[in-house]
Design an enzyme around this catalytic site. Structure first.
Site, PDB file in Angstrom:
ATOM      1  N   LEU A 128       0.846  -1.197   0.000  1.00 19.43           N
ATOM      2  CA  LEU A 128       0.000   0.000   0.000  1.00 19.43           C
ATOM      3  C   LEU A 128       0.885   1.253   0.000  1.00 19.43           C
ATOM      4  O   LEU A 128       0.771   2.120  -0.867  1.00 19.43           O
ATOM      5  CB  LEU A 128      -0.905  -0.019   1.250  1.00 19.43           C
ATOM      6  CG  LEU A 128      -1.680   1.249   1.597  1.00 19.43           C
ATOM      7  CD1 LEU A 128      -2.692   1.587   0.510  1.00 19.43           C
ATOM      8  CD2 LEU A 128      -2.410   1.094   2.945  1.00 19.43           C
ATOM      9  N   SER A 129       1.802   1.336   0.970  1.00 14.96           N
ATOM     10  CA  SER A 129       2.611   2.544   1.148  1.00 14.96           C
ATOM     11  C   SER A 129       3.530   2.800  -0.040  1.00 14.96           C
ATOM     12  O   SER A 129       3.909   1.876  -0.770  1.00 14.96           O
ATOM     13  CB  SER A 129       3.484   2.408   2.398  1.00 14.96           C
ATOM     14  OG  SER A 129       2.693   2.133   3.517  1.00 14.96           O
ATOM     15  N   PRO A 131       6.915   5.774  -1.232  1.00 10.18           N
ATOM     16  CA  PRO A 131       7.866   6.716  -0.620  1.00 10.18           C
ATOM     17  C   PRO A 131       7.197   8.034  -0.215  1.00 10.18           C
ATOM     18  O   PRO A 131       7.540   8.621   0.804  1.00 10.18           O
ATOM     19  CB  PRO A 131       8.921   6.909  -1.717  1.00 10.18           C
ATOM     20  CG  PRO A 131       8.883   5.638  -2.507  1.00 10.18           C
ATOM     21  CD  PRO A 131       7.446   5.187  -2.476  1.00 10.18           C
ATOM     22  N   SER A 135       1.186   7.602   5.910  1.00  5.68           N
ATOM     23  CA  SER A 135      -0.060   7.772   6.667  1.00  5.68           C
ATOM     24  C   SER A 135      -1.195   8.232   5.755  1.00  5.68           C
ATOM     25  O   SER A 135      -2.336   7.811   5.905  1.00  5.68           O
ATOM     26  CB  SER A 135       0.152   8.792   7.789  1.00  5.68           C
ATOM     27  OG  SER A 135       0.988   8.245   8.782  1.00  5.68           O
ATOM     28  N   THR A 161       6.800  -5.708   3.599  1.00 10.11           N
ATOM     29  CA  THR A 161       7.256  -6.885   4.336  1.00 10.11           C
ATOM     30  C   THR A 161       7.188  -8.095   3.406  1.00 10.11           C
ATOM     31  O   THR A 161       6.149  -8.330   2.776  1.00 10.11           O
ATOM     32  CB  THR A 161       6.338  -7.124   5.565  1.00 10.11           C
ATOM     33  OG1 THR A 161       6.346  -5.954   6.374  1.00 10.11           O
ATOM     34  CG2 THR A 161       6.798  -8.328   6.370  1.00 10.11           C
ATOM     35  N   ARG A 274      19.099 -11.291  40.622  1.00  7.01           N
ATOM     36  CA  ARG A 274      20.103 -10.224  40.767  1.00  7.01           C
ATOM     37  C   ARG A 274      20.096  -9.680  42.202  1.00  7.01           C
ATOM     38  O   ARG A 274      19.060  -9.226  42.690  1.00  7.01           O
ATOM     39  CB  ARG A 274      19.769  -9.107  39.779  1.00  7.01           C
ATOM     40  CG  ARG A 274      20.593  -7.851  39.921  1.00  7.01           C
ATOM     41  CD  ARG A 274      21.995  -8.056  39.430  1.00  7.01           C
ATOM     42  NE  ARG A 274      22.698  -6.794  39.310  1.00  7.01           N
ATOM     43  CZ  ARG A 274      24.008  -6.718  39.076  1.00  7.01           C
ATOM     44  NH1 ARG A 274      24.716  -7.820  38.935  1.00  7.01           N
ATOM     45  NH2 ARG A 274      24.589  -5.555  38.977  1.00  7.01           N
ATOM     46  N   GLN A 342      15.619  -1.067  31.984  1.00 10.34           N
ATOM     47  CA  GLN A 342      15.937  -0.363  33.231  1.00 10.34           C
ATOM     48  C   GLN A 342      16.119  -1.343  34.396  1.00 10.34           C
ATOM     49  O   GLN A 342      17.030  -1.193  35.208  1.00 10.34           O
ATOM     50  CB  GLN A 342      14.820   0.648  33.538  1.00 10.34           C
ATOM     51  CG  GLN A 342      15.212   1.713  34.539  1.00 10.34           C
ATOM     52  CD  GLN A 342      16.288   2.655  34.007  1.00 10.34           C
ATOM     53  OE1 GLN A 342      16.472   2.782  32.806  1.00 10.34           O
ATOM     54  NE2 GLN A 342      17.023   3.276  34.904  1.00 10.34           N
ATOM     55  N   LEU A 344      17.101  -4.394  34.181  1.00 13.51           N
ATOM     56  CA  LEU A 344      18.356  -5.125  33.991  1.00 13.51           C
ATOM     57  C   LEU A 344      19.574  -4.208  34.042  1.00 13.51           C
ATOM     58  O   LEU A 344      20.712  -4.691  34.092  1.00 13.51           O
ATOM     59  CB  LEU A 344      18.343  -5.891  32.660  1.00 13.51           C
ATOM     60  CG  LEU A 344      17.776  -7.312  32.715  1.00 13.51           C
ATOM     61  CD1 LEU A 344      16.252  -7.291  32.866  1.00 13.51           C
ATOM     62  CD2 LEU A 344      18.152  -8.118  31.484  1.00 13.51           C
ATOM     63  N   GLU A 369       1.411  -0.613   9.814  1.00 15.84           N
ATOM     64  CA  GLU A 369      -0.048  -0.850   9.754  1.00 15.84           C
ATOM     65  C   GLU A 369      -0.825   0.302  10.422  1.00 15.84           C
ATOM     66  O   GLU A 369      -1.851   0.103  11.061  1.00 15.84           O
ATOM     67  CB  GLU A 369      -0.399  -2.227  10.303  1.00 15.84           C
ATOM     68  CG  GLU A 369       0.263  -3.308   9.440  1.00 15.84           C
ATOM     69  CD  GLU A 369      -0.432  -4.644   9.404  1.00 15.84           C
ATOM     70  OE1 GLU A 369      -1.591  -4.721   9.795  1.00 15.84           O
ATOM     71  OE2 GLU A 369       0.210  -5.613   8.944  1.00 15.84           O
TER      72      GLU A 369
HETATM   73  N1  CAA Z   1     -13.568   0.260   6.652  1.00 12.47           N
HETATM   74  C1  CAA Z   1     -14.311   0.558   5.554  1.00 12.47           C
HETATM   75  N2  CAA Z   1     -14.155   1.706   4.852  1.00 12.47           N
HETATM   76  C2  CAA Z   1     -13.249   2.584   5.308  1.00 12.47           C
HETATM   77  C3  CAA Z   1     -12.466   2.343   6.444  1.00 12.47           C
HETATM   78  C4  CAA Z   1     -12.661   1.124   7.133  1.00 12.47           C
HETATM   79  N3  CAA Z   1     -11.952   0.806   8.217  1.00 12.47           N
HETATM   80  N4  CAA Z   1     -11.646   3.389   6.638  1.00 12.47           N
HETATM   81  C5  CAA Z   1     -11.913   4.267   5.662  1.00 12.47           C
HETATM   82  N5  CAA Z   1     -12.876   3.781   4.867  1.00 12.47           N
HETATM   83  C6  CAA Z   1     -13.500   4.421   3.701  1.00 12.47           C
HETATM   84  C7  CAA Z   1     -14.214   5.688   4.119  1.00 12.47           C
HETATM   85  O1  CAA Z   1     -15.530   5.411   4.543  1.00 12.47           O
HETATM   86  C8  CAA Z   1     -14.165   6.489   2.854  1.00 12.47           C
HETATM   87  O2  CAA Z   1     -15.190   6.041   1.997  1.00 12.47           O
HETATM   88  P1  CAA Z   1     -16.136   7.092   1.225  1.00 12.47           P
HETATM   89  O3  CAA Z   1     -15.314   7.588   0.094  1.00 12.47           O
HETATM   90  O4  CAA Z   1     -17.302   6.287   0.810  1.00 12.47           O
HETATM   91  O5  CAA Z   1     -16.477   8.168   2.216  1.00 12.47           O
HETATM   92  C9  CAA Z   1     -12.840   6.088   2.225  1.00 12.47           C
HETATM   93  O6  CAA Z   1     -12.467   4.839   2.814  1.00 12.47           O
HETATM   94  C10 CAA Z   1     -11.750   7.079   2.524  1.00 12.47           C
HETATM   95  O7  CAA Z   1     -11.643   7.148   3.929  1.00 12.47           O
HETATM   96  P2  CAA Z   1     -11.205   8.476   4.654  1.00 12.47           P
HETATM   97  O8  CAA Z   1     -11.969   9.623   4.115  1.00 12.47           O
HETATM   98  O9  CAA Z   1     -11.256   8.211   6.116  1.00 12.47           O
HETATM   99  O10 CAA Z   1      -9.701   8.563   4.136  1.00 12.47           O
HETATM  100  P3  CAA Z   1      -8.497   9.455   4.585  1.00 12.47           P
HETATM  101  O11 CAA Z   1      -7.702   9.756   3.397  1.00 12.47           O
HETATM  102  O12 CAA Z   1      -8.971  10.575   5.456  1.00 12.47           O
HETATM  103  O13 CAA Z   1      -7.549   8.458   5.460  1.00 12.47           O
HETATM  104  C11 CAA Z   1      -6.776   7.027   7.161  1.00 12.47           C
HETATM  105  C12 CAA Z   1      -7.958   7.558   6.351  1.00 12.47           C
HETATM  106  C13 CAA Z   1      -7.420   6.361   8.355  1.00 12.47           C
HETATM  107  C14 CAA Z   1      -5.855   8.124   7.642  1.00 12.47           C
HETATM  108  C15 CAA Z   1      -6.021   5.999   6.287  1.00 12.47           C
HETATM  109  O14 CAA Z   1      -5.359   6.636   5.228  1.00 12.47           O
HETATM  110  C16 CAA Z   1      -5.035   5.177   7.060  1.00 12.47           C
HETATM  111  O15 CAA Z   1      -5.423   4.214   7.721  1.00 12.47           O
HETATM  112  N6  CAA Z   1      -3.719   5.518   6.957  1.00 12.47           N
HETATM  113  C17 CAA Z   1      -2.685   4.659   7.485  1.00 12.47           C
HETATM  114  C18 CAA Z   1      -2.246   3.718   6.420  1.00 12.47           C
HETATM  115  C19 CAA Z   1      -1.685   2.442   6.950  1.00 12.47           C
HETATM  116  O16 CAA Z   1      -2.168   1.869   7.922  1.00 12.47           O
HETATM  117  N7  CAA Z   1      -0.655   1.957   6.285  1.00 12.47           N
HETATM  118  C20 CAA Z   1      -0.044   0.716   6.650  1.00 12.47           C
HETATM  119  C21 CAA Z   1       0.520   0.056   5.438  1.00 12.47           C
HETATM  120  S1  CAA Z   1       0.796  -1.667   5.584  1.00 12.47           S
HETATM  121  C22 CAA Z   1       2.278  -1.830   6.369  1.00 12.47           C
HETATM  122  O17 CAA Z   1       2.468  -1.259   7.394  1.00 12.47           O
HETATM  123  C23 CAA Z   1       3.349  -2.641   5.758  1.00 12.47           C
HETATM  124  C24 CAA Z   1       3.492  -4.037   6.167  1.00 12.47           C
HETATM  125  O18 CAA Z   1       3.835  -4.875   5.341  1.00 12.47           O
HETATM  126  C25 CAA Z   1       3.269  -4.475   7.578  1.00 12.47           C
END
Ligand code: CAA
Length: 386
Positions: A128-129, A131, A135, A161, A274, A342, A344, A369
């Site tokens: 998903l992410s 550069p 967030s 990952t 300890r 701390q 240890l 995540e």
């Molecule tokens: N379930 C269902 N729909 C959802 C939802 C959920 N949990 N969260 C958001 N949506 C929907 C919203 O309802 C909205 O739909 P509509 O267009 O119909 O209104 C749409 O998605 C957009 O949502 P937002 O308006 O809330 O979007 P936003 O741009 O304001 O951002 C955010 C929301 C919560 C900040 C989101 O961008 C977010 O979670 N960011 C963090 C990203 C993240 O977790 N990345 C991790 C990547 S994975 C990783 O870490 C790598 C790995 O390999 C471990």
């Protein structure tokens, strides 16, 4: 650490024992060396698969174990308590790509990928992410352009990952056009396989913690993806990702609790052995208060996690509870590992004891995540959504 607050079923106890034995026998012996060398153990995937741990929540018809979320998390904590790098492989694979294909994929996609994913022949990853889009995930810029029966994907994915090991990468890309930008509603999810022309693994990150779990960039250079690899509706990919991340966040919470619990156990043992000022340091209130706070945080985090997971297993919405669980568990992991060092003292700061590794591994749970700040945004938004 007592599980008394969360009564486990016979089946859950058996899975817990299997995971604990596996972690002690197979993971613990080389865990410090793998961390030091930043080395992934190639035997990990077949070993986890042999236990059924790569298809824990997949139905039996797809060669999975057909378990519920709670049981999966019990196993995940045991793995994380010994090797947090192995735990993230298990968490990502079980929570994100397999669940996404199961929930949103076509019958043909399920048949094609899920049995092989459950058997560990195909490892899953989630991309998903980017550069420039972390967030603010909906701002991603990898583009997907339809071309006959294919889509052409161009862009770079970051922090993936297992991206260099995976045979099925659930990757998000914009399916809207620059002239008709649709934000979160203009993104598709694609099942990317590494044999596609234009797929390239980029740099491998050199990390503070989780050093034996590979994290890479992926480059899609006009990569041609068959339309049959699109997951569900090509404009709903972001929604699928958000819904799936709720499940993913429970997995990261279990990982964080496993790390915290391991640090607490080392600190408890150390404080009993300890001696300073003529007695074991556990007899000093300064140490007792630390251990008491650590144990309370671990127990409270676990109680919240299992309440959230049980809600998911009942089919209830968990958006807010998943974020609360991850927020609390990851803060617990950071606080408990810090205090363990701390307790240890100097021994906690060197590699003779594993707590410095737990501390390094804990940090990422507040970041990936969804950072702790993003979890708070989700929690606060839900307060007003009702
Ligand atoms: N379930 C269902 N729909 C959802 C939802 C959920 N949990 N969260 C958001 N949506 C929907 C919203 O309802 C909205 O739909 P509509 O267009 O119909 O209104 C749409 O998605 C957009 O949502 P937002 O308006 O809330 O979007 P936003 O741009 O304001 O951002 C955010 C929301 C919560 C900040 C989101 O961008 C977010 O979670 N960011 C963090 C990203 C993240 O977790 N990345 C991790 C990547 S994975 C990783 O870490 C790598 C790995 O390999 C471990």
């Amino acid at each position: 650490m007592s599980w008394a607050l969360i009564p486990l079923t016979e089946e859950q106890r058996a899975i817990q024992r299997a995971a604990r034995d596996f972690a002690r026998e197979e993971l613990e012996p080389g865990v410090a060396d793998r961390d030091r060398d930043g080395r992934f153990d190639d035997s990990l995937v077949p070993k986890l698969a042999a236990l059924g741990f790569l298809g824990m929540m997949l139905p039996e018809r797809y060669d999975g174990l057909g378990l519920d979320t709670c049981t999966y998390l019990v196993a995940l904590e045991e793995i994380a308590a010994v090797d947090a790098s192995a735990a993230v492989l298990m968490s990502v694979h079980n929570s994100l790509p397999t669940q996404m294909i199961l929930r949103y994929g076509s019958d043909a996609q399920r048949e094609r990928f899920l049995p092989r994913m459950a058997r560990g022949e195909v490892l899953g990853a989630f991309a998903l992410s980017e550069p420039e889009a972390g967030s603010d995930a909906a701002a991603l810029s990898t583009r997907a352009v339809r071309d006959g029966n294919d889509w052409i994907l161009s862009g770079t994915k970051a922090w993936v990952t297992n991206g260099n090991l995976a045979g099925a990468i659930l990757a998000l890309a914009r399916t809207d056009t620059p002239g008709d930008y649709k934000g979160a509603r203009g993104i598709g999810t694609f099942i990317v396989t590494p044999d596609l022309p234009g797929f390239r693994v980029g740099r491998k990150e050199d990390k503070l913690g989780l050093r034996s779990s590979p994290t890479v960039q992926l480059h899609f250079d006009e990569m041609r993806v068959p339309a049959s690899n699109v997951l569900g509706d090509p404009s709903h990919g972001f929604i699928y990702a958000m819904q799936s991340l709720e499940h993913g966040r429970l997995g990261i919470a279990a990982q964080a609790i496993g790390i915290a619990r391991a640090a607490l156990e080392v600190a408890v043992r150390y404080a009993a052995e300890r001696r300073q000022f003529g007695k074991p340091i556990k007899e000093f209130q300064a140490i007792q208060f630390k251990l008491a706070d650590m144990a309370t945080k671990v127990t409270a985090s676990r109680a919240l996690l299992y309440a959230a997971a049980a809600a998911r297993d009942r089919g209830e919405p968990i958006t807010q509870f998943a974020s609360m669980s991850k927020l609390m568990a990851s803060d617990t992991a950071m606080a408990v590992t810090t205090e363990a060092i701390q307790v240890l003292g100097g021994y906690g700061y060197v590699t003779d004891y594993p707590v410095e590794r737990y501390f390094r591994d804990a940090k990422i749970t507040q970041i990936y995540e969804g950072t702790s700040e993003i979890q708070r945004i989700v929690i606060a938004r839900e307060l007003y959504a009702r």
